[in-house]
Design an enzyme around this catalytic site. Structure first.
Site, short mmCIF file in Angstrom:
data_model
loop_
_atom_site.label_atom_id
_atom_site.label_comp_id
_atom_site.label_asym_id
_atom_site.label_seq_id
_atom_site.Cartn_x
_atom_site.Cartn_y
_atom_site.Cartn_z
N SER A 129 0.97 -1.30 0.18
CA SER A 129 -0.27 0.07 0.10
C SER A 129 1.01 1.63 0.17
CB SER A 129 -0.57 -0.18 0.77
OG SER A 129 -0.35 0.26 2.41
N ASP A 130 0.36 1.97 -0.31
CA ASP A 130 0.92 3.69 -0.01
C ASP A 130 0.74 4.16 1.53
OD1 ASP A 130 2.43 5.72 -0.43
OD2 ASP A 130 0.93 6.95 -2.59
N TYR A 131 2.07 5.14 1.39
CA TYR A 131 1.75 5.13 2.97
C TYR A 131 0.08 5.46 3.73
CZ TYR A 131 3.22 8.47 6.41
OH TYR A 131 4.05 8.55 8.84
N GLY A 132 -0.14 4.93 4.79
CA GLY A 132 -1.61 4.94 5.24
C GLY A 132 -2.76 4.70 4.12
N ALA A 133 -2.58 3.95 3.63
CA ALA A 133 -3.76 4.17 2.09
C ALA A 133 -4.74 2.63 2.58
CB ALA A 133 -2.79 3.48 0.62
#
Length: 716
Positions: free
Chosen positions: A265-269
């Site tokens: 995932s991207d950051y915090g996605a």
């Protein structure tokens, strides 16, 4: 460790240990020495050290001492001796910084970019990095988006070539044997560059046909080149956030494209599925992300807090967890981490690798190749050694770009320093600060300007105006900088504008006032030296835009391969009832593929060896190019094709090939392209990918807006 051994290892793992492998946290959670870990979202997470110790990967930490220390501590407490993965944003260089990706796209030289990324990989690997979050292959048509600087432009064909080059540069031939390589992570899957209004993290809404036709090809090219990881996008695809989008991730990415690597995932996605409104809480977000196929959750705690309970209640199959863990373990095995958790990293190796003379030379060459001459009224190359250098970017080391996390600004060569290598008669005054007028320095600049015939005016936008989370509604040069240009022209000086920026800008007023405009982008560690070489003519510019420059922000999104309309505007027409603006031209200020040289190239005699082909046949299209100047030059010859009649509306032209050639002064060369049936295919209304019999136009030229043309027909 062989595959069977990984299977055995997986069987030994507890559910807690498996979930740990799926978690990635920033470096500050592992070591006080890693408190400088760059973050691109909320950094506060309510986690305990037990969760950190069982995690599988680390975000943003680099440096031999740091990574060795964290790995050693981790292995002391890891029951099964499973090493950590270290992942970081290495976008356009590690310590030696190359031009930003948008500038790399302007080289039109995938082979050169592959060399640059191999240097970035070598330096990053020496600092203990295993995975680089690149290439970003998002196609972008709106320069208001802050992350446009991370893309290579607006064309899927060109982006695909650079995607391949970056993956090959990072990964080499064998990650296990080549400790100077890193695993690539293509991002952001999918269509993140189409965020509405150019606003970061915003909604994306498009047809599946458009997604497949324009946006997916570059991701597919990166996967075909062997990219080991894929990162999810923040945006929606068909109204479902990508990180929880099963049809996108398990359907297109896994089943259709055959991707077997790690999806992160991207950051915090994963946690952001909640504010998106598709998950009520972290438990539902975890369930949707793991079901969609997300293997690693970066910087949110949905898996950590809720995945175990979901498995124990049967709401999530343990098989989904096992397949994710297995992919992560396989990546660690490919990197040779089970044999050597440090991959030969040492402080000595790192010191010998970073920022070498050889690496800096390649950075300078790449910056020269990426610089685009937008306009020249004959003032360049400079005819005199006595020059007034004016502008806030004249002696400014902020030229590395927003994603140069591990570069050092103090090591950058400024334009002033670069010009000094050519002349001792350079006088300098800033004239203004970056974003506000400074009357004292303004007057000083005017006094200096009056003592010379030619002024080099260095303008631009700092790194704080671009990158993630830095979209702009207004993309003009700052008013205080434009005041310098206006006043310099008012006192009658020849003005060469050098631009240091990270996106296409509205340069309409700059174009009206400047005698020459050189687009240097954020050119990296050797940027000042590269630009100075071009200004004084020791290097002839060869860069070509990989993204259109608008006349005004009101034209956006703007791109060369727009679709045919039922009322196309006739050339030189100002009639009302056509697709047009009443206050500005439809065309860009500078088109895709545009870029001048000190040499002059004349295109003539476009010929096709046949004008009708069957599907199994090909056409040879050739054109003669003559250098009519006394400069040797390098020219990028561009091939475009238009499908005149299709089942669905087709673009007015599409890039299908390009060749970069050196033509000496007064020399002529013939350049040929082979046109085959597969170049004529497109996605039909039913999403089938085929070609249609019918008429096609061939365009060959120096840019998308300056071509010669011919026609041929495809028959059954």
């Amino acid at each position: 460790m062989e595959r069977y051994a990984i299977d055995v290892l997986l069987e030994k793992m507890t559910l807690d240990e498996k979930i740990g492998q799926l978690m990635q946290y920033a470096g500050a959670f592992y070591s006080e020495e890693a408190n400088d870990t760059p973050v691109t979202g909320p950094a506060e997470l309510p986690i305990n050290q037990h969760a950190v110790k069982k995690s599988g990967s680390v975000l943003g930490v680099a440096g031999a001492k740091k990574t060795i220390g964290i790995q050693k501590e981790h292995l002391k407490s890891n029951r099964l001796g499973i090493p950590l993965l270290f992942m970081a944003d290495v976008i356009n260089g590690f310590r030696t910084i190359f031009p930003i990706p948008l500038a790399l796209g302007s080289t039109w030289e995938p082979e050169l970019v592959q060399q640059a990324q191999s240097v970035a990989a070598k330096e990053a690997a020496s600092a203990g990095v295993h995975v680089c979050f690149a290439p970003m292959v998002d196609l972008v048509r709106d320069p208001r988006w802050g992350r446009v600087m991370e893309s290579t432009g607006e064309d899927s064909f060109l982006n695909s070539r650079f995607a391949e080059a970056t993956v090959k540069g990072f990964q080499g031939n064998d990650l296990r044997k080549e400790f100077d390589r890193v695993a690539a992570c293509v991002k952001h899957f999918a269509a993140y560059g189409a965020a509405e209004a150019g606003r970061d993290y915003n909604t994306v809404d498009m047809s599946e046909r458009e997604l497949r036709e324009q946006y997916l090809p570059a991701y597919k090219a990166a996967l075909d080149a062997g990219s080991e990881l894929v990162m999810t996008a923040f945006n929606t695809v068909d109204s479902v956030p990508a990180t929880g989008n099963k049809p996108l991730m398990r359907g297109i990415l896994r089943e259709e494209f055959g991707f077997e690597g790690v999806l992160i995932s991207d950051y915090g996605a994963v946690g952001e599925l909640i504010p998106h409104g598709v998950a009520e809480n972290e438990k539902e977000a975890a369930q949707k992300a793991i079901t969609a196929g997300v293997d690693i959750e970066m910087m949110s705690l949905c898996y950590e807090n809720d995945l175990k309970g979901l498995v124990e209640t049967g709401e999530v199959s343990i098989d989904l967890v096992d397949e994710a863990v297995l992919r992560i373990l396989q990546l660690k095995e490919k990197l040779g981490l089970f044999d050597d958790p440090y991959r030969g990293v040492s402080e000595g190796r790192e010191e010998q690798t970073l920022f070498t003379a050889e690496h800096r030379e390649l950075a300078r060459k790449t910056a020269e190749k990426s610089t685009v001459l937008l306009k020249n009224n004959g003032v360049l190359p400079l005819k005199t050694k006595k020059i007034a250098l004016i502008g806030p970017y004249g002696d400014n080391k902020d030229i590395l770009g927003e994603w140069s996390i591990f570069g050092k600004q103090e090591e950058a060569v400024t334009l002033k320093e670069g010009l000094a290598l050519h002349s001792e008669q350079i006088v300098y005054a800033a004239g203004a600060q970056m974003y506000e007028r400074d009357q004292e320095h303004f007057q000083e600049a005017m006094v200096l300007a009056k003592s010379v015939d030619t002024v080099v005016l260095a303008l631009g936008e700092g790194r704080d105006r671009s990158g993630e989370g830095r979209s702009r509604a207004n993309i003009t040069i700052e008013e205080c900088q434009l005041e310098l240009l206006r006043e310099l022209k008012a006192i009658g000086k020849k003005v060469v504008v050098v631009l240091f920026n990270a996106r296409p800008l509205d340069l309409t007023e700059v174009d009206q006032l400047a005698d020459a405009i050189l687009e240097a982008w954020h050119p990296g560690s050797e940027g000042g030296a590269a630009v100075a070489n071009i200004l004084f003519g020791s290097v002839v510019p060869s860069g070509k835009l990989s993204m259109s420059f608008p006349r005004t922000v009101g034209q956006l999104p703007l791109y060369y391969n727009s679709y045919s309309t039922g009322r196309p505007l006739p050339e030189n027409s100002d009639e009302r009832f056509f697709s047009r603006y009443i206050d500005v031209a439809n065309t860009p200020l500078y088109s895709f593929g545009h870029g001048l040289s000190y040499a002059s190239f004349q295109y003539e005699n476009l010929t096709l060896d046949k004008t009708e082909i069957q599907r199994h046949e090909s056409i040879n299209a050739s054109i003669t190019i003559t250098n009519t100047s006394h400069f040797d030059g390098e020219e990028t010859v561009q091939l475009y094709i238009q499908d005149i009649v299709g089942e669905v509306v087709r673009p007015v032209k599409e890039l299908k090939g390009f060749k970069k050639i050196i033509i000496e002064a007064n020399e002529s060369k013939t350049v040929s392209f082979t046109i085959t049936e597969d170049m004529l295919r497109y996605h039909h209304a039913d999403l089938s990918y085929t070609s249609d019999p019918g008429n096609f136009r061939v365009f060959i030229g120096t840019s998308s807006s300056n071509t010669e043309q011919a026609e041929f027909r495809l028959i059954k």
